[in-house]
Write a protein that holds these residues in place. Sequence first.
Motif, PDB file in Angstrom:
ATOM      1  N   GLN A 170       5.440 -21.370  -8.455  1.00 10.87           N
ATOM      2  CA  GLN A 170       4.729 -22.468  -8.046  1.00 10.87           C
ATOM      3  C   GLN A 170       4.362 -21.503  -6.425  1.00 10.87           C
ATOM      4  OE1 GLN A 170       5.500 -26.319  -8.801  1.00 10.87           O
ATOM      5  NE2 GLN A 170       5.069 -25.774 -11.265  1.00 10.87           N
ATOM      6  N   ARG A 171       4.604 -20.638  -6.167  1.00 15.23           N
ATOM      7  CA  ARG A 171       5.036 -20.766  -4.878  1.00 15.23           C
ATOM      8  C   ARG A 171       3.080 -19.339  -4.614  1.00 15.23           C
ATOM      9  NH1 ARG A 171      10.393 -17.643  -4.895  1.00 15.23           N
ATOM     10  NH2 ARG A 171      11.966 -19.316  -4.655  1.00 15.23           N
ATOM     11  N   TYR A 172       1.779 -20.384  -4.038  1.00 16.61           N
ATOM     12  CA  TYR A 172       0.612 -19.712  -4.615  1.00 16.61           C
ATOM     13  C   TYR A 172      -0.213 -19.640  -2.928  1.00 16.61           C
ATOM     14  CZ  TYR A 172       1.203 -24.074  -8.486  1.00 16.61           C
ATOM     15  OH  TYR A 172       0.904 -23.850  -9.617  1.00 16.61           O
ATOM     16  N   PRO A 173       0.822 -19.735  -1.619  1.00 11.71           N
ATOM     17  CA  PRO A 173       0.052 -19.287  -0.360  1.00 11.71           C
ATOM     18  C   PRO A 173       0.702 -17.380  -0.998  1.00 11.71           C
ATOM     19  CG  PRO A 173       1.203 -21.394   0.370  1.00 11.71           C
ATOM     20  CD  PRO A 173       1.613 -20.403  -1.625  1.00 11.71           C
ATOM     21  N   ARG A 174       1.919 -17.002  -1.429  1.00 14.61           N
ATOM     22  CA  ARG A 174       2.720 -15.541  -1.971  1.00 14.61           C
ATOM     23  C   ARG A 174       1.372 -15.591  -2.574  1.00 14.61           C
ATOM     24  NH1 ARG A 174       6.908 -13.749  -0.319  1.00 14.61           N
ATOM     25  NH2 ARG A 174       7.558 -12.216  -2.400  1.00 14.61           N
ATOM     26  N   VAL A 175       0.939 -15.901  -3.596  1.00 10.90           N
ATOM     27  CA  VAL A 175      -0.167 -15.280  -4.748  1.00 10.90           C
ATOM     28  C   VAL A 175      -1.152 -15.002  -4.489  1.00 10.90           C
ATOM     29  CG1 VAL A 175      -1.053 -16.197  -7.168  1.00 10.90           C
ATOM     30  CG2 VAL A 175       1.326 -17.124  -6.578  1.00 10.90           C
ATOM     31  N   ARG A 176      -1.570 -15.823  -3.083  1.00 13.57           N
ATOM     32  CA  ARG A 176      -2.475 -15.610  -2.515  1.00 13.57           C
ATOM     33  C   ARG A 176      -2.696 -14.380  -1.956  1.00 13.57           C
ATOM     34  NH1 ARG A 176      -3.135 -20.610  -0.792  1.00 13.57           N
ATOM     35  NH2 ARG A 176      -2.522 -20.157   1.343  1.00 13.57           N
ATOM     36  N   GLU A 177      -1.659 -14.362  -1.091  1.00 16.85           N
ATOM     37  CA  GLU A 177      -1.300 -12.860  -0.276  1.00 16.85           C
ATOM     38  C   GLU A 177      -1.180 -11.499  -0.894  1.00 16.85           C
ATOM     39  OE1 GLU A 177       1.834 -11.590   3.029  1.00 16.85           O
ATOM     40  OE2 GLU A 177       2.155 -13.196   2.728  1.00 16.85           O
ATOM     41  N   SER A 178      -0.734 -11.585  -2.278  1.00 16.86           N
ATOM     42  CA  SER A 178       0.081 -10.641  -3.318  1.00 16.86           C
ATOM     43  C   SER A 178      -1.827 -10.423  -3.193  1.00 16.86           C
ATOM     44  CB  SER A 178       0.623 -11.315  -3.803  1.00 16.86           C
ATOM     45  OG  SER A 178       0.267 -11.957  -5.244  1.00 16.86           O
ATOM     46  N   ILE A 179      -2.782 -11.306  -3.521  1.00 11.27           N
ATOM     47  CA  ILE A 179      -4.283 -11.142  -4.284  1.00 11.27           C
ATOM     48  C   ILE A 179      -5.141  -9.921  -3.340  1.00 11.27           C
ATOM     49  CG2 ILE A 179      -6.331 -11.189  -5.324  1.00 11.27           C
ATOM     50  CD1 ILE A 179      -5.239 -13.878  -5.971  1.00 11.27           C
ATOM     51  N   ASN A 180      -5.089 -10.410  -2.150  1.00  7.20           N
ATOM     52  CA  ASN A 180      -5.723  -9.811  -0.794  1.00  7.20           C
ATOM     53  C   ASN A 180      -4.764  -8.353  -0.111  1.00  7.20           C
ATOM     54  OD1 ASN A 180      -7.250 -11.899  -0.646  1.00  7.20           O
ATOM     55  ND2 ASN A 180      -5.593 -13.104   1.332  1.00  7.20           N
ATOM     56  N   THR A 181      -4.085  -8.303  -0.463  1.00 10.19           N
ATOM     57  CA  THR A 181      -2.456  -6.885  -0.194  1.00 10.19           C
ATOM     58  C   THR A 181      -2.858  -6.026  -1.135  1.00 10.19           C
ATOM     59  OG1 THR A 181      -1.396  -8.289   1.019  1.00 10.19           O
ATOM     60  CG2 THR A 181      -0.795  -5.961   0.236  1.00 10.19           C
ATOM     61  N   ALA A 182      -3.322  -6.772  -2.166  1.00  9.97           N
ATOM     62  CA  ALA A 182      -4.040  -6.109  -3.569  1.00  9.97           C
ATOM     63  C   ALA A 182      -5.044  -5.015  -3.969  1.00  9.97           C
ATOM     64  CB  ALA A 182      -3.126  -5.924  -5.245  1.00  9.97           C
ATOM     65  N   ILE A 183      -5.627  -5.830  -3.284  1.00 10.00           N
ATOM     66  CA  ILE A 183      -7.445  -5.523  -3.323  1.00 10.00           C
ATOM     67  C   ILE A 183      -7.515  -4.566  -1.865  1.00 10.00           C
ATOM     68  CG2 ILE A 183      -9.606  -5.772  -2.573  1.00 10.00           C
ATOM     69  CD1 ILE A 183      -8.936  -8.166  -4.522  1.00 10.00           C
ATOM     70  N   ARG A 184      -6.597  -4.858  -0.987  1.00 14.50           N
ATOM     71  CA  ARG A 184      -7.155  -4.133   0.503  1.00 14.50           C
ATOM     72  C   ARG A 184      -6.629  -2.055   0.359  1.00 14.50           C
ATOM     73  NH1 ARG A 184      -4.999  -6.691   3.319  1.00 14.50           N
ATOM     74  NH2 ARG A 184      -3.491  -6.196   4.015  1.00 14.50           N
ATOM     75  N   TYR A 185      -5.399  -2.458  -0.372  1.00 15.11           N
ATOM     76  CA  TYR A 185      -4.291  -1.590  -0.628  1.00 15.11           C
ATOM     77  C   TYR A 185      -5.633  -0.395  -2.275  1.00 15.11           C
ATOM     78  CZ  TYR A 185      -0.114  -3.017   1.829  1.00 15.11           C
ATOM     79  OH  TYR A 185       0.914  -3.083   2.933  1.00 15.11           O
ATOM     80  N   ALA A 186      -5.438  -1.030  -2.649  1.00 14.00           N
ATOM     81  CA  ALA A 186      -6.572  -0.060  -4.158  1.00 14.00           C
ATOM     82  C   ALA A 186      -7.249   0.369  -3.592  1.00 14.00           C
ATOM     83  CB  ALA A 186      -6.661  -1.273  -5.281  1.00 14.00           C
ATOM     84  N   ALA A 187      -8.008  -0.451  -2.623  1.00 13.22           N
ATOM     85  CA  ALA A 187      -9.651   0.039  -2.382  1.00 13.22           C
ATOM     86  C   ALA A 187      -9.653   1.027  -1.450  1.00 13.22           C
ATOM     87  CB  ALA A 187     -10.379  -1.756  -1.585  1.00 13.22           C
ATOM     88  N   ILE A 188      -8.448   0.977  -0.668  1.00 16.88           N
ATOM     89  CA  ILE A 188      -7.875   2.512   0.386  1.00 16.88           C
ATOM     90  C   ILE A 188      -7.796   3.869  -0.543  1.00 16.88           C
ATOM     91  CG2 ILE A 188      -6.906   3.439   2.148  1.00 16.88           C
ATOM     92  CD1 ILE A 188      -6.055   0.492   3.301  1.00 16.88           C
ATOM     93  N   VAL A 189      -7.683   3.657  -1.488  1.00 24.98           N
ATOM     94  CA  VAL A 189      -6.841   4.525  -2.652  1.00 24.98           C
ATOM     95  C   VAL A 189      -7.992   4.707  -2.971  1.00 24.98           C
ATOM     96  CG1 VAL A 189      -4.683   4.579  -1.662  1.00 24.98           C
ATOM     97  CG2 VAL A 189      -6.050   3.278  -3.895  1.00 24.98           C
ATOM     98  N   ALA A 190      -8.846   4.115  -3.440  1.00 19.78           N
ATOM     99  CA  ALA A 190     -10.008   4.396  -4.276  1.00 19.78           C
ATOM    100  C   ALA A 190     -10.539   5.518  -3.538  1.00 19.78           C
ATOM    101  CB  ALA A 190     -10.121   2.787  -5.445  1.00 19.78           C
ATOM    102  N   THR A 191     -11.257   4.789  -2.359  1.00 19.82           N
ATOM    103  CA  THR A 191     -11.880   5.862  -1.103  1.00 19.82           C
ATOM    104  C   THR A 191     -11.972   6.787  -0.975  1.00 19.82           C
ATOM    105  OG1 THR A 191     -12.618   2.976  -0.670  1.00 19.82           O
ATOM    106  CG2 THR A 191     -13.250   5.677   0.640  1.00 19.82           C
ATOM    107  N   LEU A 192     -10.460   7.061  -1.111  1.00 18.12           N
ATOM    108  CA  LEU A 192     -10.231   8.146  -0.793  1.00 18.12           C
ATOM    109  C   LEU A 192      -9.924   9.531  -1.921  1.00 18.12           C
ATOM    110  CD1 LEU A 192      -7.105   7.699   1.314  1.00 18.12           C
ATOM    111  CD2 LEU A 192      -9.058   8.569   2.584  1.00 18.12           C
ATOM    112  N   VAL A 193     -10.150   9.110  -3.183  1.00 18.81           N
ATOM    113  CA  VAL A 193     -10.212   9.680  -4.453  1.00 18.81           C
ATOM    114  C   VAL A 193     -11.513   9.622  -4.641  1.00 18.81           C
ATOM    115  CG1 VAL A 193     -10.339   9.346  -7.024  1.00 18.81           C
ATOM    116  CG2 VAL A 193      -8.305   8.349  -5.641  1.00 18.81           C
ATOM    117  N   PHE A 194     -12.406   9.048  -4.153  1.00 17.04           N
ATOM    118  CA  PHE A 194     -14.130   9.632  -4.521  1.00 17.04           C
ATOM    119  C   PHE A 194     -15.093  10.291  -3.213  1.00 17.04           C
ATOM    120  CE2 PHE A 194     -18.287   8.129  -2.244  1.00 17.04           C
ATOM    121  CZ  PHE A 194     -18.866   8.411  -3.216  1.00 17.04           C
ATOM    122  N   ILE A 195     -13.509   9.946  -2.579  1.00 17.78           N
ATOM    123  CA  ILE A 195     -14.144  11.032  -1.367  1.00 17.78           C
ATOM    124  C   ILE A 195     -13.888  12.716  -1.971  1.00 17.78           C
ATOM    125  CG2 ILE A 195     -13.313  12.501   0.698  1.00 17.78           C
ATOM    126  CD1 ILE A 195     -13.767   9.931   1.827  1.00 17.78           C
TER     127      ILE A 195
END
Length: 458
Positions: free
Chosen positions: A309-334
Amino acid sequence: MAKVSSETLGTEPIGKLLIKQAVPASIGILVMSLNIVFDSIFVGNWIGTIAIAAISVVLPVSFFIAALGMAIGVGGSSIISRALGADNKEKALHTFGNQITLTLLCTVSLVILGLTFVDQIIPKFGGKGDIFDPAKIYYIIVLYGVPILGFAMMGNTVIRAEGKPKFAMTAMIIPTVGNLLMDYLFINVMDMGMYGAAWATTGSYLVCFLYIFWFFSSRNSELKIRFRHLGLQKDIVSEIASLGGVTLARQAVVSITYLLMNNILFDLGQEGLVAVYAIIGRMLMFALFPVFGVTQGFLPIAGYNYGAQRYPRVRESINTAIRYAAIVATLVFICLMVFPTHIVTLFLNLDTKDPFEIQRNIYVIEKTPTAMRWVFAATPIIALQLIGAAYFQAVGKAISALLLTLSRQGFFFIPLILILPKFYGELGVWISFPIADVLATIVTGYFLNREIRTKLMV
């Protein structure tokens, strides 16, 4: 390796923790993906283009049965992560024991069915014409090892649920190295052709299983089950089935997609277009490995903190994971937009003297780069869709996870490839990929945002 406790999932900074979880997962997926890629390169260079197409026909069948192990693993691991987060060790042990029993029952049953109907299954997945005979050879031998692979895939997700990603990474690396060495020995040295490729793959499954068995037998694992934990419990089986059903349904849709794609492409361009898609399929498995690694690393973090029930950490994990994944996905795309032709030539034996093989190579080199660019056109935005669907799976919301997981291929992609080729031919097949990616991302973004606002802001 230093002893790691699952409690670190609830205490370490999210950014550092996600990297610690995602990097080993990414490396493991990278190595497994390289295994598939190099396996195809070896087969293409040492056996021929038709052999690549034959393996492509067989993969969705064996993957679906092996996905039972992964589905049971992912479903049970979600329970285990939340149970450990809630300090309920006994439930975690019973869950793991039930996973072992379910994996044995399901994989063995389906292998028997798969071997019984071999001559009917292979043509349905596009194993027609010159593809049928080598596909049958590969199919039968690989199917023997699928129960072992099922246990290995199940155990790997449980290792990660314990918060021990380095061991999970090693479990992926060892069989990959073994498969490549056996590929060289059986295909190139012993000249066993498709038999060699198949036995190398099956041998790699066994090596992976032996390592995972050692892990759970050693002091590295927190989950020391007893015989009583193996007895199936209705509530645990039901939860494993509902959550693992997400993974299984996703793989089932992947298998259906291969079935449709191989048959549609065979009708449009015979064995040549099937080979084109086989190469692109390898790149779909390989190129996105860092995105899948972030997703795998995100799962236990979100599940553990949601259970605690540590919901702030859950929110932070969602945002961080999306940001990291988006960066590497863009590099793959290029990379894929710039070097598609170079990638394709790696899979082909350009020194062949066989006139039929030369003709096929020319066709594949001509067709694949354009197709690959279309297939990966929406890659930069897929992070949101993958992380969003993974969140609902991690926190035990099986129906939402199932619907969002199926949205891309089940609700959008399959209808598109059935409709668009009727109007645009071969191009209609390839443009279906980015259209489905965009639609699925929009849907997932809407539901994830609503979940965050209503459930995680307390």
